[in-house]
Motif scaffolding. Structure first.
Motif, PDB file in Angstrom:
ATOM      1  N   ALA A  17       1.391  -1.474   0.082  1.00 27.01           N
ATOM      2  CA  ALA A  17       0.460   0.175   0.342  1.00 27.01           C
ATOM      3  C   ALA A  17       0.897   1.045   0.022  1.00 27.01           C
ATOM      4  N   GLY A  18       2.059   1.232   0.229  1.00 25.59           N
ATOM      5  CA  GLY A  18       2.887   2.152   0.407  1.00 25.59           C
ATOM      6  C   GLY A  18       2.875   3.252  -0.429  1.00 25.59           C
ATOM      7  N   LEU A  19       2.857   2.423  -1.588  1.00 30.07           N
ATOM      8  CA  LEU A  19       3.659   3.306  -2.792  1.00 30.07           C
ATOM      9  C   LEU A  19       1.269   4.190  -3.950  1.00 30.07           C
ATOM     10  N   VAL A  20       0.607   3.290  -3.128  1.00 33.36           N
ATOM     11  CA  VAL A  20      -0.701   4.156  -3.686  1.00 33.36           C
ATOM     12  C   VAL A  20      -0.637   5.336  -2.387  1.00 33.36           C
ATOM     13  N   LEU A  21       0.059   5.117  -1.300  1.00 31.37           N
ATOM     14  CA  LEU A  21      -0.193   6.222   0.030  1.00 31.37           C
ATOM     15  C   LEU A  21       0.700   7.297  -0.129  1.00 31.37           C
ATOM     16  N   ALA A  22       2.378   7.085  -1.150  1.00 36.73           N
ATOM     17  CA  ALA A  22       2.777   8.310  -1.300  1.00 36.73           C
ATOM     18  C   ALA A  22       2.390   8.935  -2.108  1.00 36.73           C
ATOM     19  N   LEU A  23       1.694   8.055  -3.157  1.00 32.48           N
ATOM     20  CA  LEU A  23       1.003   9.118  -4.409  1.00 32.48           C
ATOM     21  C   LEU A  23       0.342   9.878  -4.345  1.00 32.48           C
ATOM     22  N   MET A  24      -1.034   9.695  -3.053  1.00 35.96           N
ATOM     23  CA  MET A  24      -2.080  10.400  -2.477  1.00 35.96           C
ATOM     24  C   MET A  24      -1.740  10.968  -1.821  1.00 35.96           C
ATOM     25  N   GLY A  25      -0.495  11.538  -0.795  1.00 29.73           N
ATOM     26  CA  GLY A  25       0.291  12.465   0.099  1.00 29.73           C
ATOM     27  C   GLY A  25       0.687  13.246  -1.473  1.00 29.73           C
ATOM     28  N   ILE A  26       1.171  13.023  -2.316  1.00 31.34           N
ATOM     29  CA  ILE A  26       1.891  13.813  -3.287  1.00 31.34           C
ATOM     30  C   ILE A  26       0.650  14.800  -3.656  1.00 31.34           C
ATOM     31  N   THR A  27       0.369  13.612  -4.644  1.00 32.78           N
ATOM     32  CA  THR A  27      -1.191  14.306  -5.311  1.00 32.78           C
ATOM     33  C   THR A  27      -2.449  15.578  -3.960  1.00 32.78           C
ATOM     34  N   GLY A  28      -2.506  15.502  -2.881  1.00 35.37           N
ATOM     35  CA  GLY A  28      -2.751  15.992  -2.087  1.00 35.37           C
ATOM     36  C   GLY A  28      -2.489  17.345  -1.721  1.00 35.37           C
ATOM     37  N   ALA A  29      -0.585  16.834  -1.400  1.00 35.12           N
ATOM     38  CA  ALA A  29       0.063  18.768  -1.118  1.00 35.12           C
ATOM     39  C   ALA A  29      -0.015  19.313  -2.076  1.00 35.12           C
ATOM     40  N   ILE A  30      -0.329  19.072  -3.597  1.00 36.21           N
ATOM     41  CA  ILE A  30      -0.502  19.580  -4.961  1.00 36.21           C
ATOM     42  C   ILE A  30      -2.181  20.496  -4.782  1.00 36.21           C
ATOM     43  N   TRP A  31      -2.752  19.526  -4.589  1.00 35.82           N
ATOM     44  CA  TRP A  31      -4.249  20.300  -4.228  1.00 35.82           C
ATOM     45  C   TRP A  31      -4.412  21.140  -3.032  1.00 35.82           C
ATOM     46  N   SER A  32      -3.765  21.141  -1.894  1.00 33.41           N
ATOM     47  CA  SER A  32      -4.500  21.700  -1.243  1.00 33.41           C
ATOM     48  C   SER A  32      -4.044  23.531  -1.137  1.00 33.41           C
ATOM     49  N   LEU A 118      -6.837  24.094 -15.069  1.00 31.42           N
ATOM     50  CA  LEU A 118      -7.564  23.454 -13.960  1.00 31.42           C
ATOM     51  C   LEU A 118      -7.440  22.141 -13.999  1.00 31.42           C
ATOM     52  N   GLY A 119      -7.984  22.160 -15.647  1.00 33.78           N
ATOM     53  CA  GLY A 119      -7.838  20.327 -16.342  1.00 33.78           C
ATOM     54  C   GLY A 119      -6.771  19.803 -14.975  1.00 33.78           C
ATOM     55  N   PHE A 120      -5.524  20.305 -15.262  1.00 29.99           N
ATOM     56  CA  PHE A 120      -4.281  19.862 -14.472  1.00 29.99           C
ATOM     57  C   PHE A 120      -4.489  19.091 -12.956  1.00 29.99           C
ATOM     58  N   PHE A 121      -5.115  20.500 -12.302  1.00 33.80           N
ATOM     59  CA  PHE A 121      -5.610  20.199 -10.892  1.00 33.80           C
ATOM     60  C   PHE A 121      -6.860  18.908 -11.029  1.00 33.80           C
ATOM     61  N   ASN A 122      -7.828  19.217 -11.485  1.00 33.45           N
ATOM     62  CA  ASN A 122      -9.216  17.995 -11.848  1.00 33.45           C
ATOM     63  C   ASN A 122      -9.050  16.677 -12.097  1.00 33.45           C
ATOM     64  N   PHE A 123      -7.711  16.889 -12.346  1.00 33.27           N
ATOM     65  CA  PHE A 123      -7.092  15.172 -12.688  1.00 33.27           C
ATOM     66  C   PHE A 123      -5.947  15.099 -11.495  1.00 33.27           C
TER      67      PHE A 123
END
Length: 851
Positions: A17-32, A118-123
């Motif tokens: 699960a570590g890779l999925v969580l790493a991806l979620m962490g990076i994308t969450g930081a970008i979105w914030s 905007l499309g990038f952030f939606n993705f």
């Protein structure tokens, strides 16, 4: 036992699960910080001039944007003070949750242009929530979020120090450490820093993953409804699909002027932002969220529920009037992104999110280091001849977790025997009062597992021997202690052993030599102490066994037509007589295939026939490069001449394989799956053996003793469990058993499809028909809709398996560590209980050779 089990589950979940969580962490930081980033890159679109007359009333704003767009508005999000463009959502198409988003000037009603990014952030948001694969991804991210909670709690338990009140123990990082110790510090210390934030992410993130979790939070935290009202979900996030529209509902009528008047009356002069959400049809209420100046955070909304046709307020819920727990429920999103704590909170949460990949990377590095140590060479034992136990011989006892201590014990025995001294080498599990009373001189080579614990094989020795009041005044001894200084109780088991020997009156020949992570200087000190003890001259540093030449005599494809990678049965013939035991391993020194060498030389513009010197011999450049590690990128090698290129590259490392035959077969056999990397290149070892090495060609190889996977000394029933190429090690054990006339053998084997992947199927069926195999249970995961693995078949045969164990059966497991070995271990725990499985390990009746 609990700590060991938690550790196994912790790393097993971490590498899955570590890779999925790493991806979620990076994308969450970008979105914030997406709003700030969008405004920074689209200032001409998203920033507007603040006008003294104020924003347009909703009626006029809607009229102007609908006229410009030619579509009906379904949602307004208007900032009344800060000069930000209003967000306008238009009527969604059938089957869609939201319609097109446009930005407008709230002071003039002018529609703004396209927003870049905007499309990038939606993705990014789709990746963060659903891995961009819809509901399936939502289930995956939800499961990984649950695992994050487990990582936080289990990691806290596994790391819990004895000086728990010392904050430095928890929060300080020793930058002087290197290698594995530094990786562990990064993993543990930064994990402690981030633990509360990760729990916050997980406990709030589950709100969007599972309906049952969201309903539970609402039930737990929401305020009870006022008299005459129905209880409402406070979190707003349960709906993932489009709104349902009643075909018989009247058309939507909206009195924007009445709504605006009621909003100004309710909010007063402090109105900062409002968000009007209209229903899809008439007869349904509209929802109006508004934020006041100086609100606690960006989601501290007050809520108006009203009739869109008349503007009449049906319900007015103020954030400040709610209980604290209801405020928390409404603030789930603000808590998730950190805005609940203001800008500092957002920054800290973003930094914590960005560190998520650190734990995936360091966890993998620690795991790979652990695996590497378990595969190190154990060849020293063959150099020591047998000796009978008597008082004149040196007793050498070892306790090994990964096998390194056993190797050093046999190397020590070889040094003593070279000095003319008789020796006997025994695992600590075989030593008791009689052996210790009989011996006059002893060496103890022992490792420490984890934080001061005894290795698995020595747990019975510690429980049954240490602490006994035996008189050992006659015994002279020395201790070689193996450990890792990152743990507070460095060499803890060895120190407990030495303290007990001292208490019992035994005399220490010299101070214990403690070895941190195979430190060469400490090992050399041990050799020097032994040399002084025996009176012999110091010996040269211990060297592993040399490689010999083996000829590839045959290569047979075992799984033609398989959906998986090809699997080959290989035959190797030694140039000089060789012997090995069932369960042993062979180390192959692979070579690069000619295509890879040619591609590198073509890119560098060098002649493959250029003469070079390698280890004192003259070879062509192409021949020399076949034994060197070739880099993926060659930019740093451009301009080097042939000899400099060879000197700049390091030699290839060995590859280990389980031997699939016994020495009496006259041929060393391997079962090897051809590995292919994503770039199309074959794996180094498997590619060399299955593709590039020609028949009758020679390969450099050396045998490695693997005593932890040898047959038991006494005859006993045997249960062999494996999958894929793990059949190799089990096949050698079966051949040895059959050759010895032992027929109570049970094989459980798993692969993909029976039609193509029943490796050595004719041989196995022949053994079964002759009675050399009493049972053969097979699991083919792809032959039915629901995948069935070997551990599932084991559980199905639980009653029979328990009968075999009760009859004294030994269990041998060989194959993939991921999935199979862990699954079998879990199945054994469930069937037999932790205590009995532990006893099987201590008794040598449960052995594993996994990779």
């Amino acid at each position: 036992m609990l700590k060991k089990t938690l550790f196994q589950v912790h790393w097993l979940f971490g590498i899955t699960a570590g890779l999925v969580l790493a991806l979620m962490g990076i994308t969450g930081a970008i979105w914030s910080f997406q709003e700030e980033l969008l405004r920074a890159f689209n200032a001409e679109v998203l920033k507007v001039e603040v006008r003294q007359e104020g924003v347009l009333p909703p009626a006029e704003l809607v009229r102007r944007v609908e006229a410009a767009q030619g579509d009906k508005v379904s949602m307004l999000w208007v900032d009344t003070r800060e000069g930000n463009a209003a967000r306008i959502f238009f009527t969604p198409a059938p089957g869609e949750r939201r319609g097109e988003l446009r930005y407008a000037d709230p002071y003039t009603g002018e529609l703004k242009g396209e927003v870049s990014g905007l499309g990038f952030f939606n993705f990014v948001l789709q990746l963060h929530r659903f891995l961009a694969v819809g509901d399936t991804g939502r289930q995956i991210t939800g499961a990984c979020t649950l695992m994050l909670i487990f990582f936080c709690l289990s990691g806290l338990y596994l790391r819990w120090p004895r000086k728990a009140l010392n904050w430095r123990t928890w929060l300080t990082l020793d930058w002087a450490k290197k290698g594995r110790a530094f990786n562990w510090d990064l993993h543990a210390v930064f994990g402690t820093w981030c633990l509360l934030f990760y729990l916050l992410f997980a406990l709030t993130g589950l709100f969007w993953s599972y309906e049952w979790y969201r309903a539970g939070l609402n039930k737990l935290l929401a305020d009870p409804p006022a008299a005459g009202e129905q209880k409402r979900g406070e979190g707003r996030g349960g709906r993932h699909g489009p709104p349902k529209v009643d075909k018989n509902a009247p058309p939507l009528v909206v009195d924007y002027d009445a709504i605006w008047a009621n909003l100004k009356d309710a909010a007063g002069p402090g109105l900062a932002t409002y968000n009007l959400r209209l229903p899809p049809a008439g007869g349904q209420p509209a929802t109006l969220f508004y934020l006041l100046q100086g609100a606690d955070h960006e989601r501290a909304f007050n809520t108006l529920t009203l009739d869109p046709a008349s503007g009449q307020i049906k319900r007015h819920q103020r954030y400040s009037d709610s209980s604290f727990k209801a405020q928390l429920l409404q603030s789930v999103y603000a808590l998730h992104v950190g805005s609940y704590f203001g800008l500092p909170g957002r920054i800290i949460v973003t930094v914590a999110s960005l560190t998520m990949p650190l734990f995936f990377v360091t966890g993998w590095l620690l795991y790979l280091d652990r695996r590497r140590k378990k595969r190190q060479v154990r060849a020293a034992r063959g150099a020591v001849s047998a000796a009978t136990g008597n008082g004149d011989s040196w007793l050498i006892g070892f306790a090994s977790q990964s096998g390194f201590a056993e190797q050093l014990a046999w190397q020590s025995a070889g040094q003593l025997q070279a000095a003319g001294l008789p020796v006997q080498v025994r695992p600590l599990a075989q030593l008791g009062e009689a052996e210790l009373r009989q011996a006059n001189r002893a060496l103890f080579v022992v490792s420490t597992f984890g934080d001061g614990e005894a290795p698995d094989s020595a747990r019975a020795f510690e429980r049954k021997v240490l602490g006994k009041p035996w008189a050992l005044e006659h015994l002279d001894y020395a201790v070689l202690a193996l450990g890792d200084r990152q743990y507070p109780h460095f060499c803890g088991f060895a120190r407990r052993l030495q303290a007990w020997l001292s208490e019992r009156g035994a005399s220490s020949a010299f101070s214990a030599v403690e070895v941190d992570n195979a430190d060469p200087a400490a090992l050399q000190l041990w050799q020097q102490e032994l040399a002084q003890l025996t009176g012999a001259h110091p010996v040269a540093a211990w060297q592993p066994a040399s490689f010999g030449n083996w000829r590839l005599t045959r290569r047979e494809l075992l799984n033609p037509g398989s959906q998986g990678a090809p699997v080959f049965l290989l035959g190797l013939q030694a140039q000089t007589p060789a012997s090995w035991a069932a369960g042993d391993l062979v180390e192959i020194l692979p070579r690069n295939g000619q295509p890879r060498v040619a591609a590198l030389l073509a890119g560098l513009g060098l002649d493959p026939h250029s003469p070079v010197q390698l280890d004192g011999l003259e070879e062509t450049l192409a021949q020399a490069l076949s034994s060197r590690q070739l880099p993926a990128s060659r930019e740093h090698l451009v301009g080097l001449h042939a000899q400099a290129l060879v000197d700049a590259l390091i030699p290839l490392s060995t590859r280990e394989y389980s031997i699939a035959s016994i020495a009496s077969d006259g041929e060393l056999e391997l079962i090897v799956r051809q590995e292919r990397h994503p770039d199309g290149n074959l794996g180094l070892g498997s590619g060399w053996l299955t593709e590039y090495l020609a028949l009758d060609g020679t390969v450099s190889a050396r045998l490695r003793r693997n005593s932890g996977f040898h047959l038991p000394d006494a005859a006993a029933p045997m249960v062999l469990i494996g999958n894929g190429t793990g059949l190799a090690g089990l096949r050698s054990l079966l051949k040895a058993r059959i050759g010895a006339g032992e027929q109570r053998n049970w094989l459980l084997f798993g692969e993909r499809n029976r039609a193509h992947d029943l490796l050595c199927g004719e041989e196995l069926q022949g053994w079964l028909a002759k009675g050399d195999l009493q049972r053969l249970d097979l699991a083919f995961s792809r032959d039915q809709a629901e995948k069935v693995y070997v551990q599932d078949v084991l559980l199905q045969q639980a009653a029979e398996f328990k009968r075999w164990i009760d009859d004294g059966a030994c269990v041998y497991v060989c194959g993939s560590l991921h999935g199979m070995a862990a699954g079998v271990d879990a199945a054994l725990q469930g069937m037999l209980g932790e205590a009995r499985v532990q006893q099987l390990i201590e008794d040598g009746r449960y052995r594993r050779d996994v990779y």
